[in-house]
Motif scaffolding. Structure first.
Motif, mmCIF file in Angstrom:
data_model
loop_
_atom_site.group_PDB
_atom_site.id
_atom_site.type_symbol
_atom_site.label_atom_id
_atom_site.label_comp_id
_atom_site.label_asym_id
_atom_site.label_seq_id
_atom_site.Cartn_x
_atom_site.Cartn_y
_atom_site.Cartn_z
ATOM 1 N N TYR A 8 1.176 5.064 9.152
ATOM 2 C CA TYR A 8 1.053 4.670 7.757
ATOM 3 C C TYR A 8 1.960 3.459 7.565
ATOM 4 O O TYR A 8 3.051 3.400 8.132
ATOM 5 N N CYS B 264 0.872 -1.174 0.000
ATOM 6 C CA CYS B 264 0.000 0.000 0.000
ATOM 7 C C CYS B 264 0.909 1.225 0.000
ATOM 8 O O CYS B 264 1.707 1.408 0.926
ATOM 9 N N THR B 265 0.831 2.052 -1.009
ATOM 10 C CA THR B 265 1.848 3.087 -1.209
ATOM 11 C C THR B 265 1.307 4.508 -1.231
ATOM 12 O O THR B 265 2.047 5.440 -1.547
ATOM 13 N N THR B 266 0.049 4.717 -0.891
ATOM 14 C CA THR B 266 -0.524 6.057 -0.915
ATOM 15 C C THR B 266 -0.779 6.547 0.504
ATOM 16 O O THR B 266 -1.173 5.773 1.376
ATOM 17 N N GLU C 154 -6.489 4.152 3.498
ATOM 18 C CA GLU C 154 -6.314 2.730 3.189
ATOM 19 C C GLU C 154 -4.962 2.212 3.653
ATOM 20 O O GLU C 154 -4.788 1.005 3.874
ATOM 21 N N CYS C 155 -3.992 3.091 3.797
ATOM 22 C CA CYS C 155 -2.641 2.681 4.205
ATOM 23 C C CYS C 155 -2.358 3.000 5.671
ATOM 24 O O CYS C 155 -1.192 3.039 6.085
ATOM 25 N N THR D 146 3.107 0.184 4.573
ATOM 26 C CA THR D 146 2.926 -0.441 3.261
ATOM 27 C C THR D 146 2.348 -1.845 3.366
ATOM 28 O O THR D 146 1.779 -2.358 2.399
ATOM 29 N N TYR D 147 2.499 -2.470 4.529
ATOM 30 C CA TYR D 147 1.941 -3.812 4.762
ATOM 31 C C TYR D 147 1.350 -3.864 6.172
ATOM 32 O O TYR D 147 1.838 -3.175 7.076
#
Length: 369
Positions: A62, A39-41, A45-46, A64-65
């Motif tokens: 925040y 997840c990079t934004t 969602e991140c 990415t996983y």
């Protein structure tokens, strides 16, 4: 006619069954699961919540996983701490950009913790049960006590992240954790490196990357003398060299110019609250010199910009962020036996994205296994 068709159907069925029985056995192994995309934004969602102190207190990250889903693809972690603006979203984008450039997104979990504050000095909007971290004095930058929960300090937040990352049930192949920060985040990482009690016994290698902090915790009462590379005019003009200045000397500081120059977080004296309150000076010094740390200093970070600390206590360490870092690293290496790395990042000013996405910095924030 009906009887004939039925008879033919029976014979065809028997024939098909006989054929199938003579076919070689086939193994239908389960297809491997596709790798989970990072997840990079910097969007909801991140994000995730980290419960602290047994709850209900919590702080946001925040990532990415997820930190709760088993992921054998992850081999390293990067924790990136934001600056004085408490803008974890921006620093998450910086860290993700660096991971992309290093081709590290598939096997690195990138985390940006959020140290928001609503303590009267800072007025961030908090979610229910979200911890308010102190904004001034012995603040979130230095392991200060939470403004909303006296049983929590800002260093406890990253301690919890380290414990989660070291959980082999979730990340069985993770072997390296890097904690990095720029500006006020650099102050946090520098002081966390010398103070944290979570690293020892973790079972995972931890290293630190400190970039362009405005001040350091001086390990003793001496400070750089205003001579040679420590002369204020030379410090301001120091941008024209792409390698570290080293011609510093040290001695007693005139406390009449800054009576609190050696008090925490500028020095080790009077640590009466927060994470370090019960630690001895010797513990802090030992960890300062023994842990793997790299200092990144921008070539042209020689102007009082971007939240520069111009207080007398900070000015006792030098006239610019760059010279303060150069003098500090030389002192701990030559006088205390540390083996810290120091790099001048060419052509960068006080800018986290410039620093952390340059080729010079990438090997230190994404070390090879």
């Amino acid at each position: 006619m009906h009887i004939v068709s039925r008879s033919l159907g029976v014979r065809w069925t028997l024939a098909l069954a006989s054929t199938l029985l003579t076919l070689p056995a086939v193994s239908y192994a389960k297809a491997p699961k596709a790798a989970v995309a990072p997840c990079t934004t910097a969007t909801p969602e991140c994000t995730d919540w980290v419960t602290l102190g047994g709850g209900p207190s919590r702080s946001m990250i925040y990532s990415t996983y997820p930190l709760t889903t088993p992921n054998p693809s992850i081999h390293r972690a990067l924790i990136m701490v934001h600056g004085t603006n408490r803008n974890a979203d921006h620093y998450f984008r910086t860290a993700v950009s660096a991971a992309f450039l290093a081709d590290a997104l598939p096997d690195t979990v990138v985390i940006a913790p959020s140290f928001l504050s609503h303590d009267g000095r800072c007025e961030d909007k908090l979610q229910p049960n979200e911890v308010s971290w102190g904004c001034g004095g012995d603040s979130w930058r230095s392991g200060g006590v939470s403004a909303s929960n006296p049983n929590l300090t800002s260093f406890d937040f990253v301690d919890e992240l380290l414990r989660r990352l070291a959980d082999k049930k979730i990340f069985p192949n993770l072997t390296q954790i890097v904690i990095a920060g720029h500006s006020a985040g650099g102050q946090f990482v520098h002081r966390y490196e010398m103070a944290n009690r979570a690293q020892d016994g973790l079972g995972v290698a931890v290293s630190y990357v400190v970039a362009n902090p405005s001040s350091y915790a001086g390990p003793d009462a001496s400070r750089p003398l205003p001579a040679d590379d420590g002369l204020p005019a030379n410090e301001v003009a120091g941008w024209n060299l792409e390698t570290p200045h080293t011609n510093f000397s040290y001695g007693p500081f005139d406390a009449s110019k800054a009576s609190k120059y050696d008090l925490w977080p500028y020095g080790l004296e009077q640590r009466t609250s927060g994470y370090t309150a019960k630690m001895t000076d010797e513990q802090l010094k030992k960890q300062l010199v023994s842990r793997t740390t790299t200092y990144l200093l921008s070539q042209v970070d020689t102007l009082p910009l971007g939240g520069f600390d111009g207080s007398p206590n900070a000015m006792a360490q030098g006239a610019t962020r760059r010279s303060r870092g150069e003098a500090f690293v030389k002192y701990i290496n030559e006088h205390m036996g540390a083996k810290a790395n120091i790099l001048i990042i060419p052509e960068c000013g006080h800018n986290d994205r410039c620093v952390y996405t340059t080729d010079t910095a990438l090997p230190f924030i994404f070390p090879k296994p």
